[in-house]
Structure formats: structure tokens, C-alpha cells
Enzyme design. Structure first.
Site, PDB file in Angstrom:
ATOM      1  CB  CYS A   1       8.503  34.206  74.910  1.00  0.00           C
ATOM      2  SG  CYS A   1       9.147  34.762  73.322  1.00  0.00           S
TER       3      CYS A   1
ATOM      4  CG  ASN B   1       4.403  27.438  79.027  1.00  0.00           C
ATOM      5  OD1 ASN B   1       3.986  27.703  77.916  1.00  0.00           O
ATOM      6  ND2 ASN B   1       5.704  27.468  79.306  1.00  0.00           N
TER       7      ASN B   1
ATOM      8  NE  ARG C   1       8.983  25.162  72.193  1.00  0.00           N
ATOM      9  CZ  ARG C   1       8.367  26.329  72.258  1.00  0.00           C
ATOM     10  NH1 ARG C   1       9.074  27.443  72.412  1.00  0.00           N
ATOM     11  NH2 ARG C   1       7.041  26.407  72.224  1.00  0.00           N
TER      12      ARG C   1
ATOM     13  CG  HIS D   1       1.091  27.927  74.125  1.00  0.00           C
ATOM     14  ND1 HIS D   1       2.018  26.917  73.971  1.00  0.00           N
ATOM     15  CD2 HIS D   1       1.694  28.882  74.892  1.00  0.00           C
ATOM     16  CE1 HIS D   1       3.134  27.247  74.614  1.00  0.00           C
ATOM     17  NE2 HIS D   1       2.958  28.442  75.175  1.00  0.00           N
TER      18      HIS D   1
END
Length: 303
Positions: free
Chosen positions: A239, A248, A15, A206
Site C-alpha cells: 500500500c 501480499n 490491482r 486479506h
């Protein structure tokens, strides 16, 4: 958790990792990636997002990805931004939903076209529906440690926001360093305060690695008592509504570090490296993971 040395990882690569990639993977390749992650031992994977295909075209095949992974032994989460997204996710057959909002109004308006408080009002009934429908539900709060539009929101604002969510019944609350601006001292200090004040909340963190601090921040979170984290195969992602946000923290780097530090995530590093190899081939680029680069360097020397 069965031990203080046990760490739970939610894999978000299918995702968060794929949503902003230049190459949109075919559905079959997304399913193949999730299968490899499952085989490596990932028990919880955020496999897609039920957002508008116009907003995130890379995830327009969300229902097909859910259908193609139904037999895997894992909990499949999907990110849902609103009621329509929830209804699509539930109909598709996921086991869990990630509900989202931002800690700052500026980013929330750009990402969700509403204020933070308006998002909370929208998410509460979705949370209740998820419980009635037998789905797991978590809430993910973006821009917790810093925002490109408003700067550092401050611990006080985050305390109030978590308090509001906890009062509404949320118990699994994720705090996201969306632009990778956090530092280990901030993470340790903030999480120590938040865990003490909200002892009945299961926090998860996160991290993005924009400034190379992601793994250090993860270890700071562990030192503060956090035992749940998101991570992303290959260290890809970003993002689309956060200028400067990069990848990430890489799942294979996290697992390698955890193993070296005496922690156990229950995920096989070799399997992750295989999944990262597969992803690199499909995206036609190198992964951002440090351990992946070391692995490939060693393989090249051996050859």
C-alpha cells in the site's frame, strides 16, 4: 460453498500487486497476465482500480484493461474509492466492485481524505447503486489488525465497524492486515468472535506477509471458519499510503499449502507458476513466492 474443504480465492495481483511497482506494465502485458490467471482457474480477479491516475499512475489504464478482458470466463472486480470511481467502473463494464475504507481514521484520512465514518456514509449509496446495477459488491476494510499510525485498533472497534456495515446491508466484508502485523492467535480469536456474532456476514481475509506470518494467518482464518481470502500472484504488492507494508501472500504459495492440507481452491498450481514466470519477466525481478523460488531452483538443478 459446496464443501467445508472448498476455499474461494480472489486474485488481486493485477490491482494490489501492480499498483506500487516501480515498473508500470503496458496495458497489453496486464491483459496477458489476467488471461494467464484465468487459464489457471482463477474465477474472480480484481483486475484494476478506478482511482485518480495522479494518485496511482500504474493503474491509469483501468478502462482499457477492462475492455481487453471482457471475453474471459471470470468475475472482474475493480476497486473504487468514491462515486466518480464507481461511475467509471460501471461504464467500463466490470462485474463487481470493491468498496474501500480503513478501520482507523488516521489511515483513512491519508488514503481517502476523510474519516472512517465519512467513508461509510459515502459507500452506502454506492453499495445500493451496485445492487440496482446488477453488480457484485464487497467492502474491504484496511488496517483491521494493526495500523502504522494508531497501532492495534482492538477487536471492539472492529466489531462496531462490522456491525455498522452489516446494518447498512453489507454482507461480504473483507478484513485486511494491510501491514502484515497480525498473528495466528489474533486472527483465530477475532474471527471466531466475529463469525459467531455476525453469522449472516461472509467474511474474507486479506493478508500481507511483512513479518512472514501470512500463510500461518490464513490457516488460522480457515480454522476459525473463514472460507474466502484474497491472494496475489508472485507475492508482490504493498500500500503506497501504509509505511512498511510489503507484498501480499502469494497465490501460488496459498494454493500449494491448501493442496497439501486437503483443501481445494480449484486453481492449477502449474498455471499459477506460469503466470508468475510471465510476471517476473515483465517486472524484471524475482517473485516473492516461496514455491516459485523452489520451482526455479529445481529447474536450475535439472538443467
Amino acid at each position: 460453498m459446496t464443501s467445508s474443504k472448498s476455499i474461494s480465492l480472489t486474485e488481486v495481483g493485477p490491482r494490489d500487486g501492480l499498483q506500487n511497482e516501480v515498473r508500470n506494465l503496458p496495458t497489453s502485458e496486464k491483459i496477458a497476465l489476467i488471461e494467464r490467471l484465468s487459464a489457471a482457474g482463477c474465477k474472480e480477479i480484481e483486475i484494476t482500480s478506478f482511482v485518480s491516475p495522479k494518485m496511482i499512475p500504474n493503474l491509469a489504464d483501468a478502462a482499457e484493461v477492462v475492455a481487453g478482458t471482457s471475453s474471459l470466463p471470470l468475475t472482474r472486480f475493480a476497486l473504487v474509492p468514491n462515486t466518480r470511481g464507481y461511475e467509471r467502473a460501471h461504464a467500463a463494464g466490470v462485474e463487481g466492485v470493491t468498496l474501500v475504507l480503513s478501520a482507523t481514521d488516521s489511515h483513512n484520512m491519508k488514503n481517502l481524505n476523510r474519516t472512517t465514518q465519512e467513508s461509510i456514509a459515502d459507500l452506502v449509496p454506492l453499495f445500493e447503486r451496485a445492487r440496482m446495477d446488477g453488480l457484485q459488491a464487497r467492502v474491504s476494510i484496511s488496517m483491521v489488525f494493526g495500523c502504522p499510525f494508531e497501532g492495534n485498533p482492538g477487536l471492539g472497534r472492529i466489531e462496531r465497524l462490522v456491525g455498522t456495515m452489516a446494518d447498512k446491508g453489507f454482507r461480504r466484508i473483507g478484513l485486511c492486515d494491510t501491514i502484515g502485523i497480525a498473528n495466528p492467535n489474533q486472527v483465530f480469536d477475532w474471527m471466531s468472535v466475529l463469525r459467531q456474532r455476525f453469522s449472516d456476514v461472509e467474511f474474507e481475509l486479506h493478508f500481507h506477509d511483512t513479518y512472514g506470518r501470512g500463510l500461518a494467518n490464513l490457516m488460522a482464518g480457515i480454522a476459525a471458519g473463514v472460507r474466502r481470502f484474497d491472494s496475489c500472484i508472485g507475492g508482490i504488492g504493498g500500500c503506497p499510503y501504509a509505511p512498511g507494508a510489503t507484498g501480499n501472500i502469494a497465490t501460488e504459495d496459498v494454493v500449494s499449502l491448501l493442496e497439501a492440507s486437503g483443501y481445494d481452491a480449484g486453481i492449477a498450481l502449474d498455471g499459477l507458476l506460469g503466470a508468475s514466470d510471465f510476471l517476473a519477466d515483465q517486472l524484471r525481478k524475482s517473485m516473492s513466492s516461496s514455491i516459485w523460488r523452489v520451482h526455479h531452483s529445481q529447474c536450475a538443478k535439472a538443467a
